[in-house]
Scaffold this motif. Structure first.
Motif, PDB file in Angstrom:
ATOM      1  N   ARG A   1      34.359  45.237  24.709  1.00 16.30           N
ATOM      2  CA  ARG A   1      33.054  45.114  24.060  1.00 16.30           C
ATOM      3  C   ARG A   1      32.077  46.197  24.503  1.00 16.30           C
ATOM      4  NH1 ARG A   1      31.446  39.148  25.558  1.00 16.30           N
ATOM      5  NH2 ARG A   1      32.212  39.976  27.563  1.00 16.30           N
ATOM      6  N   ARG A   2      32.372  46.854  25.601  1.00 24.27           N
ATOM      7  CA  ARG A   2      31.513  47.945  26.070  1.00 24.27           C
ATOM      8  C   ARG A   2      31.975  49.255  25.417  1.00 24.27           C
ATOM      9  NH1 ARG A   2      28.443  46.664  30.564  1.00 24.27           N
ATOM     10  NH2 ARG A   2      28.908  44.613  31.449  1.00 24.27           N
ATOM     11  N   PRO A   3      31.103  49.946  24.688  1.00 21.41           N
ATOM     12  CA  PRO A   3      31.516  51.181  23.997  1.00 21.41           C
ATOM     13  C   PRO A   3      32.063  52.245  24.935  1.00 21.41           C
ATOM     14  CG  PRO A   3      29.368  50.431  23.199  1.00 21.41           C
ATOM     15  CD  PRO A   3      29.703  49.591  24.397  1.00 21.41           C
ATOM     16  N   GLU A   4      31.579  52.291  26.172  1.00 18.42           N
ATOM     17  CA  GLU A   4      32.064  53.303  27.104  1.00 18.42           C
ATOM     18  C   GLU A   4      33.544  53.095  27.437  1.00 18.42           C
ATOM     19  OE1 GLU A   4      27.687  52.490  27.873  1.00 18.42           O
ATOM     20  OE2 GLU A   4      29.517  51.320  27.576  1.00 18.42           O
ATOM     21  N   ASN A   5      34.018  51.844  27.389  1.00 18.07           N
ATOM     22  CA  ASN A   5      35.412  51.559  27.714  1.00 18.07           C
ATOM     23  C   ASN A   5      36.353  51.811  26.538  1.00 18.07           C
ATOM     24  OD1 ASN A   5      34.535  50.727  30.224  1.00 18.07           O
ATOM     25  ND2 ASN A   5      34.616  48.546  29.742  1.00 18.07           N
ATOM     26  N   ARG A   6      35.845  51.760  25.330  1.00 23.75           N
ATOM     27  CA  ARG A   6      36.717  51.869  24.157  1.00 23.75           C
ATOM     28  C   ARG A   6      37.397  53.231  24.078  1.00 23.75           C
ATOM     29  NH1 ARG A   6      32.138  49.724  20.060  1.00 23.75           N
ATOM     30  NH2 ARG A   6      31.709  47.740  21.135  1.00 23.75           N
ATOM     31  N   SER A   7      36.726  54.253  24.560  1.00 22.18           N
ATOM     32  CA  SER A   7      37.319  55.588  24.494  1.00 22.18           C
ATOM     33  C   SER A   7      38.627  55.645  25.261  1.00 22.18           C
ATOM     34  CB  SER A   7      36.335  56.629  25.047  1.00 22.18           C
ATOM     35  OG  SER A   7      35.122  56.600  24.335  1.00 22.18           O
ATOM     36  N   PHE A   8      38.700  54.922  26.385  1.00 21.20           N
ATOM     37  CA  PHE A   8      39.927  54.925  27.181  1.00 21.20           C
ATOM     38  C   PHE A   8      41.051  54.210  26.431  1.00 21.20           C
ATOM     39  CE2 PHE A   8      42.422  53.355  30.954  1.00 21.20           C
ATOM     40  CZ  PHE A   8      42.915  54.604  31.293  1.00 21.20           C
ATOM     41  N   TYR A   9      40.738  53.090  25.807  1.00 21.56           N
ATOM     42  CA  TYR A   9      41.734  52.390  24.994  1.00 21.56           C
ATOM     43  C   TYR A   9      42.285  53.302  23.901  1.00 21.56           C
ATOM     44  CZ  TYR A   9      40.783  47.653  26.800  1.00 21.56           C
ATOM     45  OH  TYR A   9      40.692  46.530  27.576  1.00 21.56           O
ATOM     46  N   LEU A  10      41.396  53.932  23.169  1.00 28.28           N
ATOM     47  CA  LEU A  10      41.822  54.738  22.021  1.00 28.28           C
ATOM     48  C   LEU A  10      42.591  55.979  22.469  1.00 28.28           C
ATOM     49  CD1 LEU A  10      38.573  54.444  19.880  1.00 28.28           C
ATOM     50  CD2 LEU A  10      40.725  53.241  19.545  1.00 28.28           C
TER      51      LEU A  10
ATOM     52  N   TYR B   1      25.875  46.747  24.718  1.00 22.98           N
ATOM     53  CA  TYR B   1      25.344  48.108  24.836  1.00 22.98           C
ATOM     54  C   TYR B   1      24.644  48.268  26.177  1.00 22.98           C
ATOM     55  CZ  TYR B   1      26.141  48.598  19.819  1.00 22.98           C
ATOM     56  OH  TYR B   1      26.716  48.651  18.578  1.00 22.98           O
ATOM     57  N   SER B   2      24.964  49.335  26.889  1.00 26.16           N
ATOM     58  CA  SER B   2      24.273  49.643  28.141  1.00 26.16           C
ATOM     59  C   SER B   2      23.097  50.579  27.901  1.00 26.16           C
ATOM     60  CB  SER B   2      25.245  50.273  29.137  1.00 26.16           C
ATOM     61  OG  SER B   2      25.826  51.451  28.599  1.00 26.16           O
ATOM     62  N   TYR B   3      23.089  51.280  26.808  1.00 30.92           N
ATOM     63  CA  TYR B   3      21.951  52.109  26.425  1.00 30.92           C
ATOM     64  C   TYR B   3      21.983  52.263  24.909  1.00 30.92           C
ATOM     65  CZ  TYR B   3      25.309  55.985  26.046  1.00 30.92           C
ATOM     66  OH  TYR B   3      26.368  56.775  25.710  1.00 30.92           O
ATOM     67  N   THR B   4      20.833  52.580  24.324  1.00 28.78           N
ATOM     68  CA  THR B   4      20.715  52.704  22.874  1.00 28.78           C
ATOM     69  C   THR B   4      20.295  54.113  22.516  1.00 28.78           C
ATOM     70  OG1 THR B   4      18.422  51.934  22.925  1.00 28.78           O
ATOM     71  CG2 THR B   4      20.143  50.267  22.573  1.00 28.78           C
ATOM     72  N   ARG B   5      20.612  54.465  21.321  1.00 28.23           N
ATOM     73  CA  ARG B   5      20.251  55.785  20.817  1.00 28.23           C
ATOM     74  C   ARG B   5      18.777  55.797  20.449  1.00 28.23           C
ATOM     75  NH1 ARG B   5      23.078  58.529  15.503  1.00 28.23           N
ATOM     76  NH2 ARG B   5      22.149  60.609  15.681  1.00 28.23           N
ATOM     77  N   PRO B   6      18.053  56.844  20.800  1.00 28.55           N
ATOM     78  CA  PRO B   6      16.623  56.899  20.442  1.00 28.55           C
ATOM     79  C   PRO B   6      16.440  56.812  18.941  1.00 28.55           C
ATOM     80  CG  PRO B   6      17.165  58.607  22.035  1.00 28.55           C
ATOM     81  CD  PRO B   6      18.468  58.009  21.592  1.00 28.55           C
ATOM     82  N   GLU B   7      15.432  56.043  18.546  1.00 22.10           N
ATOM     83  CA  GLU B   7      15.165  55.870  17.120  1.00 22.10           C
ATOM     84  C   GLU B   7      14.663  57.175  16.531  1.00 22.10           C
ATOM     85  OE1 GLU B   7      12.556  52.981  14.136  1.00 22.10           O
ATOM     86  OE2 GLU B   7      12.517  52.716  16.307  1.00 22.10           O
ATOM     87  N   ARG B   8      15.281  57.548  15.437  1.00 22.69           N
ATOM     88  CA  ARG B   8      14.889  58.797  14.783  1.00 22.69           C
ATOM     89  C   ARG B   8      13.665  58.563  13.913  1.00 22.69           C
ATOM     90  NH1 ARG B   8      20.329  59.667  11.846  1.00 22.69           N
ATOM     91  NH2 ARG B   8      20.115  57.409  11.914  1.00 22.69           N
ATOM     92  N   LEU B   9      12.807  59.589  13.829  1.00 22.92           N
ATOM     93  CA  LEU B   9      11.612  59.488  13.001  1.00 22.92           C
ATOM     94  C   LEU B   9      11.982  59.499  11.533  1.00 22.92           C
ATOM     95  CD1 LEU B   9       9.223  61.911  14.922  1.00 22.92           C
ATOM     96  CD2 LEU B   9       9.263  59.405  14.998  1.00 22.92           C
TER      97      LEU B   9
END
Length: 635
Positions: A306-315, A552-560
Motif C-alpha cells: 500500500r506504500r507507493p515507495e515499496n511498489r517499485s521494488f515489487y515491480l 501516502y507518506s508525502y503528497t505532490r504539491p498542488e499545481r496552480l
C-alpha cells in the motif's frame, strides 16, 4: 520451453568443440592450468560430469606446479622421486594410460552428441533427464527450511546457465572485460556493469517500521531531493514523451520509477537488452538502499504494497523475473517468484500464486510445488485455483511413485473445472473424439456457463502453461482420466453437482490483485477477459492499478490552475462550455499518484459532443418539411 536469450545451438557446439578439454599436441606436452571455479560448475554433457577425471587433473596439475619451478614434461608412467610413498603406490603408468584413453573417448562422444542436437530445448531436457528418474527424497520436516526460503546462489542466472553449458561457455567472454570501477556494495540481485553511470546515493533509503511475531516490517523512504525528482518524473509521464524521462535520467541516473518506465518503452520498441539493463539498474539502486536487517532469504521480512515507495521494488522484481523466464532460466525465475511472494504472502499484491506453479514445473522442481500445495492448501484453498488444480497432478505424474495420486487429483480438477479441457486440447492441437466433444459436461456449454472471473483464470492458465501438456505420454494419461470422469458423470456422481454449486459461489468477481497480475502478464487471452471497469482505467507501467487504500507518506504539491493565470484556450472553452473544467482545477484527494491523466481530455471531448448536439443548421435551399398528420410526433 522458451529459450530466447540463450546461447545459440551453433555457437554452443563451437564452444564445446573448442574446449580446452579437447586433446591436442600442446595439451600433451604441458598440463593446462585449470581454474577450480570452472571445475565446480563445469559443463554437463549427456548427464555425465567427469568429476573424477577433473579432480585428478587438478591434483596432478597442482603437484607438478609445486614440485619445481619449471614444468618439465613427463612420460606416461613416470613417477617423481619427490612424491610421497602413498602417492607412489597409487599411481602407475598403466592407470594413467587407461584414464587418458577414457578421456579421449569421452571427448569424442561429446563431439558427436552435440553435433546431433538441433534444439537447445532438447539439450536442456537431456541435461535434466540425465540425472535419471530417481528423485531425492525430501529431507525430514525438522531440517526443512521455510517454504518461501530463498537461496542467494539461485538469484544469479549465471548459476543456472553454468549448470547447462559450463562455466567456460558462460563466463569465458566476461573475464577479459572486467573493469577496475569500484562499486560501493556487493549485491545479490544483480551485478553492476561498467557501462552504468557512476553510482551516487539518489536519496533512497529503508527503515524498520516494527517487528512482531518473528516478522519484520520495512518501508522504503524518499529524501526531499528524491521527492523533487519524483515530482519531475510524474510531470514527464503526464507529457507522454519518453524523451523527457531520458533527460531526467541524465541528472538522476538511479531514479527507480524512471528506469522502470523507460524500460517498458524500450521493451515496446523491441530493445530487450536495454530494457533488461534498465531493470537491473533499478534493482541495484534499491538493493543499495536496504536496511542492514533486511534479508532477501529468510522469508520473514515484509514490505507493505500500500506504500507507493515499496511498489517499485515489487515491480522491478517482477520485470526481472519475466526477463529471466524468457531468457531460459526458469529456476532463477522461480527464486524471484518466491522472493516476491515472501514480501507479503497473505495479501499477495501481485498474485504470484497464479505463476509459481508454472515456474516450478518449468524448472522441474516438482517436490517444491507439491510441498507448497500440501502446506498451504488448508488455509489458502489452492485447489480452487485452476492453475494449481491442474499443475499439482501434473507434478505428481512426473514422479513414478505417485501416479495414482496424480490421477485422483486430475479427475478432481476436471470435475471442478470442466471448461478447461476443450480449450486445452485446442491449444495443444489435439482433436478429441466424438464421445468427449459431444458430451454436455465437456461441451461448449461448460465454457459458456463459467462465471467471468473463472473464465479469466482459465484463460490466464492456458495462455501460459498449455505447452506443458503436449507430451504424448501426458496426453494419453489425461485421456484415460477424462473417460473415467465421464463415467462418473453418467453414473450421477453427487460430486458433479457439488462442484457446479461451488463454481457459482466462489467466482463471482476477481479481486484487484488478480487484475493487476493479468495486466502485468500481458497474456492476450487473459487481458481480453478483463472487466470494463478495469479496461477503461489508464494503467501506468510504474504503478498499475494502485490499491484503493494507499498509504501516502508525502503528497505532490498542488499545481496552480491554468485558468486563473489567463490561459486563453482554457478561457475560450470556459466561455463556450460552462461545464468544462481544467484538470488542474479539480480537487485532488491524496496526492497526484492516483490521478487519471486522461480525464481532462475525456471531459473536453464529452463537452464538445454536448455542444455539437445542440447546434441546428438551417439550409435555406431545403424544401420545407411537410407535417401531414400535424400531431408533432417524432419518428
Amino acid at each position: 520451453m522458451s529459450t530466447r536469450g540463450l546461447i545459440p545451438a551453433s555457437s554452443l557446439c563451437c564452444k564445446i568443440l573448442a574446449s580446452p578439454w579437447h586433446p591436442s599436441a600442446a595439451a600433451q606436452k604441458k598440463a593446462p592450468e585449470i581454474n577450480i571455479e570452472d571445475l565446480e560448475e563445469g559443463p554437463v554433457v549427456n548427464g555425465e560430469r567427469p568429476d573424477g577425471l577433473r579432480t585428478e587433473a587438478v591434483m596432478s596439475g597442482s603437484k607438478r606446479k609445486s614440485q619445481s619451478g619449471s614444468a618439465e614434461p613427463r612420460k606416461d608412467g613416470e613417477v617423481d622421486d619427490r612424491t610421497g610413498p602413498l602417492e607412489q603406490s597409487n599411481v602407475s603408468g598403466k592407470l594413467r594410460k587407461k584414464k587418458k584413453k577414457q578421456k579421449n573417448k569421452k571427448s569424442s562422444t561429446e563431439e558427436t552428441s552435440e553435433n546431433g542436437l538441433e534444439d537447445i530445448d532438447r539439450i536442456l531436457e537431456r541435461i535434466e533427464d540425465s540425472s535419471g528418474p530417481h528423485h531425492p527424497s525430501p529431507p525430514p520436516l525438522s531440517s526443512r527450511k521455510h517454504v518461501l526460503y530463498v537461496e542467494h546462489r539461485h538469484l544469479n542466472p549465471d548459476t543456472e546457465l553454468k549448470r547447462y553449458f559450463g562455466a567456460r561457455a558462460v563466463l569465458g567472454e566476461q573475464r577479459p572485460r572486467q573493469r577496475q570501477r569500484v562499486y560501493p556494495k556487493c549485491t545479490w540481485l544483480t551485478t553492476p556493469k561498467s557501462t552504468w553511470p557512476r553510482y551516487a546515493k539518489p536519496g533512497l533509503s529503508m527503515r524498520l517500521l516494527e517487528s512482531r511475531k518473528g516478522l519484520s516490517c520495512f518501508a522504503f523512504e524518499h529524501s526531499e531531493e528524491y521527492q523533487q525528482t519524483q515530482h519531475k518524473f510524474l510531470a514527464a509521464v503526464e507529457s507522454m514523451e519518453p524523451n523527457n524521462i531520458v533527460v531526467l535520467l541524465q541528472t538522476s541516473p538511479y531514479h527507480v520509477d524512471s528506469l522502470l518506465q523507460l524500460s517498458d518503452a524500450c521493451r515496446f520498441q523491441d530493445d530487450q537488452e536495454m530494457a533488461r539493463d534498465l531493470v537491473e539498474r533499478a534493482l541495484y539502486s534499491m538493493e543499495c538502499a536496504f536496511h542492514p536487517l533486511f534479508s532477501l532469504t529468510s522469508g520473514t521480512c515484509r514490505l507493505d504494497y500500500r506504500r507507493p515507495e515499496n511498489r517499485s521494488f515489487y515491480l522491478a522484481l517482477y520485470k526481472q523475473m519475466s526477463f529471466l523466464e524468457k531468457r531460459g532460466c526458469p529456476r532463477t525465475a522461480l527464486e524471484y517468484c518466491k522472493l516476491i511472494l515472501s514480501l507479503e504472502p497473505d495479501e499477495d499484491p501481485l498474485c504470484m500464486l497464479l505463476l509459481v506453479d508454472h515456474l516450478a514445473l518449468r524448472a522441474r522442481d516438482y517436490e517444491y510445488l507439491i510441498r507448497l500445495f500440501q502446506e498451504w492448501e488448508a488455509h489458502r484453498n489452492l485447489s480452487q485455483l485452476p492453475n494449481f488444480a491442474f499443475s499439482v497432478p501434473l507434478a505428481y505424474s512426473k514422479l513414478s511413485s505417485a501416479r495414482e495420486k496424480a490421477s485422483l487429483l486430475v479427475r478432481q480438477a476436471l470435475l471442478m473445472f470442466p471448461g478447461v479441457l476443450m480449450p486445452l486440447l485446442e491449444c495443444c492441437s489435439v482433436r478429441p473424439d466424438a464421445a468427449v466433444a459431444c458430451h454436455p459436461f465437456f461441451g461448449p456449454n461448460s465454457e459458456i456457463s463459467q462465471p467471468p472471473a473463472l473464465s479469466q483464470l482459465v484463460s490466464l492458465y492456458l495462455g501460459r502453461s498449455h505447452f506443458l501438456w503436449k507430451e504424448p505420454a501426458i496426453m494419453s494419461w489425461l485421456e484415460e482420466n477424462v473417460r473415467e470422469v465421464l463415467q462418473a458423470v453418467d453414473a450421477g456422481d453427487p460430486a458433479v453437482e457439488e462442484c457446479e454449486n461451488r463454481r457459482k459461489v466462489l467466482y463471482q468477481r476477481a479481486p484487484r490483485n488478480i487484475h493487476r497480475h493479468v495486466v502485468l502478464s500481458e497474456i492476450k487471452e487473459a487481458v481480453a477477459a478483463l472487466p470494463p471497469d478495469v479496461t477503461t482505467q489508464s494503467v501506468m507501467g510504474f504503478d498499475p492499478l494502485p490499491p484503493s487504500d494507499t498509504i501516502y507518506s508525502y503528497t505532490r504539491p498542488e499545481r496552480l490552475s491554468p485558468v486563473s493565470h489567463g490561459n486563453t484556450i482554457a478561457l475560450f472553452f470556459r466561455s463556450l462550455l460552462p461545464s468544462y473544467t481544467m484538470e488542474g482545477e479539480r480537487q485532488e484527494d491524496g496526492g497526484a499518484e492516483g490521478l487519471d491523466h486522461n480525464q481532462g481530455l475525456n471531459r473536453l471531448m464529452l463537452a464538445v459532443r454536448d455542444m455539437m448536439a445542440t447546434f441546428h443548421f438551417h439550409d435555406p435551399e431545403a424544401p420545407p418539411e411537410d407535417h401531414a398528420e400535424g400531431d408533432g410526433e417524432w419518428d
